[in-house]
Motif scaffolding. Structure first.
Motif, PDB file in Angstrom:
ATOM      1  N   GLY A 225      59.464  19.023  37.649  1.00 29.03           N
ATOM      2  CA  GLY A 225      58.314  19.308  36.803  1.00 29.03           C
ATOM      3  C   GLY A 225      58.502  20.693  36.214  1.00 29.03           C
ATOM      4  N   THR A 226      57.470  21.503  36.273  1.00 25.27           N
ATOM      5  CA  THR A 226      57.576  22.895  35.836  1.00 25.27           C
ATOM      6  C   THR A 226      57.026  23.785  36.944  1.00 25.27           C
ATOM      7  OG1 THR A 226      55.414  22.804  34.750  1.00 25.27           O
ATOM      8  CG2 THR A 226      57.352  22.323  33.379  1.00 25.27           C
ATOM      9  N   VAL A 227      57.432  25.036  36.960  1.00 21.68           N
ATOM     10  CA  VAL A 227      56.966  25.962  37.975  1.00 21.68           C
ATOM     11  C   VAL A 227      55.443  26.031  37.949  1.00 21.68           C
ATOM     12  CG1 VAL A 227      57.166  28.055  36.553  1.00 21.68           C
ATOM     13  CG2 VAL A 227      57.347  28.209  39.048  1.00 21.68           C
ATOM     14  N   ASN A 228      54.831  26.017  39.128  1.00 19.60           N
ATOM     15  CA  ASN A 228      53.382  26.050  39.354  1.00 19.60           C
ATOM     16  C   ASN A 228      52.657  24.776  38.948  1.00 19.60           C
ATOM     17  OD1 ASN A 228      53.310  28.608  40.567  1.00 19.60           O
ATOM     18  ND2 ASN A 228      53.390  29.579  38.551  1.00 19.60           N
ATOM     19  N   GLN A 229      53.364  23.757  38.508  1.00 18.46           N
ATOM     20  CA  GLN A 229      52.726  22.490  38.185  1.00 18.46           C
ATOM     21  C   GLN A 229      52.301  21.809  39.481  1.00 18.46           C
ATOM     22  OE1 GLN A 229      55.217  19.732  36.032  1.00 18.46           O
ATOM     23  NE2 GLN A 229      53.493  18.439  35.475  1.00 18.46           N
ATOM     24  N   GLN A 230      51.181  21.125  39.464  1.00 12.83           N
ATOM     25  CA  GLN A 230      50.722  20.382  40.628  1.00 12.83           C
ATOM     26  C   GLN A 230      51.185  18.937  40.539  1.00 12.83           C
ATOM     27  OE1 GLN A 230      46.598  20.689  41.574  1.00 12.83           O
ATOM     28  NE2 GLN A 230      46.646  22.913  41.776  1.00 12.83           N
ATOM     29  N   VAL A 231      51.457  18.378  41.719  1.00 12.63           N
ATOM     30  CA  VAL A 231      51.787  16.962  41.826  1.00 12.63           C
ATOM     31  C   VAL A 231      50.899  16.358  42.909  1.00 12.63           C
ATOM     32  CG1 VAL A 231      54.173  17.185  41.036  1.00 12.63           C
ATOM     33  CG2 VAL A 231      53.676  17.405  43.462  1.00 12.63           C
ATOM     34  N   ALA A 232      50.543  15.106  42.729  1.00 12.05           N
ATOM     35  CA  ALA A 232      49.780  14.366  43.730  1.00 12.05           C
ATOM     36  C   ALA A 232      50.717  13.339  44.350  1.00 12.05           C
ATOM     37  CB  ALA A 232      48.579  13.688  43.096  1.00 12.05           C
ATOM     38  N   ILE A 233      50.835  13.379  45.681  1.00 15.67           N
ATOM     39  CA  ILE A 233      51.762  12.492  46.384  1.00 15.67           C
ATOM     40  C   ILE A 233      50.972  11.634  47.366  1.00 15.67           C
ATOM     41  CG2 ILE A 233      53.787  12.370  47.893  1.00 15.67           C
ATOM     42  CD1 ILE A 233      54.601  15.134  46.831  1.00 15.67           C
ATOM     43  N   SER A 234      51.277  10.335  47.373  1.00 15.61           N
ATOM     44  CA  SER A 234      50.605   9.412  48.288  1.00 15.61           C
ATOM     45  C   SER A 234      51.552   8.266  48.636  1.00 15.61           C
ATOM     46  CB  SER A 234      49.321   8.859  47.650  1.00 15.61           C
ATOM     47  OG  SER A 234      49.629   8.139  46.468  1.00 15.61           O
ATOM     48  N   LEU A 235      51.085   7.414  49.547  1.00 17.14           N
ATOM     49  CA  LEU A 235      51.810   6.207  49.944  1.00 17.14           C
ATOM     50  C   LEU A 235      51.158   4.991  49.304  1.00 17.14           C
ATOM     51  CD1 LEU A 235      52.047   6.879  53.784  1.00 17.14           C
ATOM     52  CD2 LEU A 235      53.979   6.792  52.207  1.00 17.14           C
ATOM     53  N   GLN A 236      51.950   3.963  49.060  1.00 17.23           N
ATOM     54  CA  GLN A 236      51.375   2.708  48.588  1.00 17.23           C
ATOM     55  C   GLN A 236      50.625   2.019  49.730  1.00 17.23           C
ATOM     56  OE1 GLN A 236      54.189  -0.279  47.316  1.00 17.23           O
ATOM     57  NE2 GLN A 236      52.739  -1.019  45.786  1.00 17.23           N
ATOM     58  N   ALA A 237      51.151   2.141  50.966  1.00 17.34           N
ATOM     59  CA  ALA A 237      50.507   1.574  52.155  1.00 17.34           C
ATOM     60  C   ALA A 237      50.716   2.550  53.312  1.00 17.34           C
ATOM     61  CB  ALA A 237      51.105   0.215  52.496  1.00 17.34           C
ATOM     62  N   ASN A 238      49.741   2.621  54.226  1.00 18.03           N
ATOM     63  CA  ASN A 238      49.832   3.566  55.344  1.00 18.03           C
ATOM     64  C   ASN A 238      50.847   3.152  56.403  1.00 18.03           C
ATOM     65  OD1 ASN A 238      47.993   5.453  54.374  1.00 18.03           O
ATOM     66  ND2 ASN A 238      46.249   4.279  55.145  1.00 18.03           N
ATOM     67  N   SER A 239      51.246   1.894  56.418  1.00  6.78           N
ATOM     68  CA  SER A 239      52.286   1.435  57.340  1.00  6.78           C
ATOM     69  C   SER A 239      53.022   0.266  56.695  1.00  6.78           C
ATOM     70  CB  SER A 239      51.695   1.030  58.696  1.00  6.78           C
ATOM     71  OG  SER A 239      50.896  -0.120  58.571  1.00  6.78           O
ATOM     72  N   VAL A 240      54.242   0.038  57.167  1.00 11.32           N
ATOM     73  CA  VAL A 240      55.042  -1.097  56.704  1.00 11.32           C
ATOM     74  C   VAL A 240      55.694  -1.738  57.922  1.00 11.32           C
ATOM     75  CG1 VAL A 240      55.504  -0.124  54.412  1.00 11.32           C
ATOM     76  CG2 VAL A 240      57.096   0.325  56.273  1.00 11.32           C
ATOM     77  N   LEU A 241      56.112  -2.986  57.773  1.00 11.29           N
ATOM     78  CA  LEU A 241      56.795  -3.687  58.854  1.00 11.29           C
ATOM     79  C   LEU A 241      58.286  -3.709  58.589  1.00 11.29           C
ATOM     80  CD1 LEU A 241      54.426  -6.735  59.497  1.00 11.29           C
ATOM     81  CD2 LEU A 241      54.646  -4.639  60.840  1.00 11.29           C
ATOM     82  N   LEU A 242      59.046  -3.398  59.639  1.00 12.20           N
ATOM     83  CA  LEU A 242      60.492  -3.551  59.579  1.00 12.20           C
ATOM     84  C   LEU A 242      60.790  -4.907  60.219  1.00 12.20           C
ATOM     85  CD1 LEU A 242      61.858  -0.059  60.670  1.00 12.20           C
ATOM     86  CD2 LEU A 242      61.085  -0.826  58.435  1.00 12.20           C
ATOM     87  N   THR A 243      61.490  -5.753  59.494  1.00 21.39           N
ATOM     88  CA  THR A 243      61.786  -7.082  59.993  1.00 21.39           C
ATOM     89  C   THR A 243      63.270  -7.207  60.296  1.00 21.39           C
ATOM     90  OG1 THR A 243      62.017  -7.925  57.744  1.00 21.39           O
ATOM     91  CG2 THR A 243      59.855  -8.155  58.779  1.00 21.39           C
ATOM     92  N   GLY A 244      63.570  -8.073  61.253  1.00 26.47           N
ATOM     93  CA  GLY A 244      64.945  -8.306  61.681  1.00 26.47           C
ATOM     94  C   GLY A 244      64.991  -9.524  62.575  1.00 26.47           C
ATOM     95  N   PRO A 245      65.920  -9.546  63.518  1.00 23.68           N
ATOM     96  CA  PRO A 245      66.089 -10.734  64.360  1.00 23.68           C
ATOM     97  C   PRO A 245      64.964 -10.953  65.381  1.00 23.68           C
ATOM     98  CG  PRO A 245      67.691  -9.049  64.938  1.00 23.68           C
ATOM     99  CD  PRO A 245      66.961  -8.555  63.740  1.00 23.68           C
ATOM    100  N   GLY A 246      64.203  -9.926  65.673  1.00 23.13           N
ATOM    101  CA  GLY A 246      63.124 -10.056  66.653  1.00 23.13           C
ATOM    102  C   GLY A 246      61.763  -9.862  66.008  1.00 23.13           C
ATOM    103  N   ALA A 247      60.790  -9.529  66.833  1.00 24.28           N
ATOM    104  CA  ALA A 247      59.437  -9.287  66.333  1.00 24.28           C
ATOM    105  C   ALA A 247      59.452  -8.101  65.366  1.00 24.28           C
ATOM    106  CB  ALA A 247      58.509  -8.998  67.513  1.00 24.28           C
ATOM    107  N   PRO A 248      58.630  -8.143  64.318  1.00 25.29           N
ATOM    108  CA  PRO A 248      58.565  -7.004  63.381  1.00 25.29           C
ATOM    109  C   PRO A 248      58.124  -5.729  64.104  1.00 25.29           C
ATOM    110  CG  PRO A 248      57.433  -8.911  62.480  1.00 25.29           C
ATOM    111  CD  PRO A 248      57.749  -9.230  63.918  1.00 25.29           C
ATOM    112  N   MET A 249      58.619  -4.598  63.628  1.00 23.77           N
ATOM    113  CA  MET A 249      58.220  -3.295  64.159  1.00 23.77           C
ATOM    114  C   MET A 249      57.462  -2.549  63.064  1.00 23.77           C
ATOM    115  SD  MET A 249      61.548  -2.031  66.347  1.00 23.77           S
ATOM    116  CE  MET A 249      62.727  -2.203  65.029  1.00 23.77           C
ATOM    117  N   ARG A 250      56.382  -1.885  63.444  1.00 29.55           N
ATOM    118  CA  ARG A 250      55.563  -1.169  62.469  1.00 29.55           C
ATOM    119  C   ARG A 250      56.048   0.263  62.321  1.00 29.55           C
ATOM    120  NH1 ARG A 250      49.582   0.857  61.936  1.00 29.55           N
ATOM    121  NH2 ARG A 250      49.749   1.316  64.136  1.00 29.55           N
TER     122      ARG A 250
END
Length: 192
Positions: free
Chosen positions: A107-132
């Motif tokens: 951006g530019t020096v002293n510019q503000q940015v707003a940062i957030s998540l699309q979701a507060n948690s996600v699931l990792l999937t694989g061969p077993g039960a999903p992990m949060r």
């Protein structure tokens, strides 16, 4: 003068050469086998990142690293934005393949940015039960938990370029099945 019924006497050098060749071959055949010769090749990867004004992109993925789950108790692995890890509940951390995610932009020096998540948690999937995967933490000063509610930050770099790490906490099930687990999370950044 040649004597009838006899051949002319051959050259002594030719006899030595004829006798020496089989001896060299016999010596090579009797030598102990040399170590097996092998040739291998591998490819490397090279990357370059071009930063443009008002850009935002992922530099590195979030890698939680090697984990051995407890057999009877669930636990967690926390990966801090600075790259260190801790575990709870009998989970054992293995190896050194973990890393915090890194994002960059300009951006530019002293510019503000707003940062957030699309979701507060996600699931990792694989061969077993999903992990949060939860409790995403940005490597700001001080470190701050991210959520779906945007947080404002100020760009301090004189060039306007910035980079920040993201850590998180992974919930590991008791006796979690072995294998690779993957999932995606989305960081949203708005230039103000």
């Amino acid at each position: 003068m040649a004597v009838m019924g006899t051949r002319p006497f051959p050259d002594r050098g030719a006899i030595r050469a004829a006798l020496a060749a089989p001896l060299v071959l016999a010596a090579l055949a009797a030598a102990p086998p040399a170590a097996a010769q092998a040739q291998a090749s591998s490819s490397g990867r090279s990357e370059a990142i071009i930063i443009r004004p008002l850009s935002f992109f992922k530099v590195d993925d979030l890698e939680m690293g090697g984990i051995i789950p407890a057999t009877s108790t669930a636990g967690t692995v926390r990966l801090f934005p600075n790259g260190t890890r801790t575990a709870t509940g009998g989970v054992v951390l293995v190896g050194n393949t973990h890393q915090a995610a890194r994002f960059a932009g300009m951006g530019t020096v002293n510019q503000q940015v707003a940062i957030s998540l699309q979701a507060n948690s996600v699931l990792l999937t694989g061969p077993g039960a999903p992990m949060r995967l939860r409790n995403f933490e940005i490597g700001s000063t001080p470190t701050t938990m991210l959520s779906t509610t945007p947080l404002r930050f100020r760009i301090n770099s004189p060039t306007g370029a910035f980079i920040f790490p993201i850590g998180a906490t992974l919930e590991v099930g008791a006796n979690q099945a072995a294998g690779d687990y993957t999932g995606n999370f989305t960081i949203i950044l708005n230039y103000m």
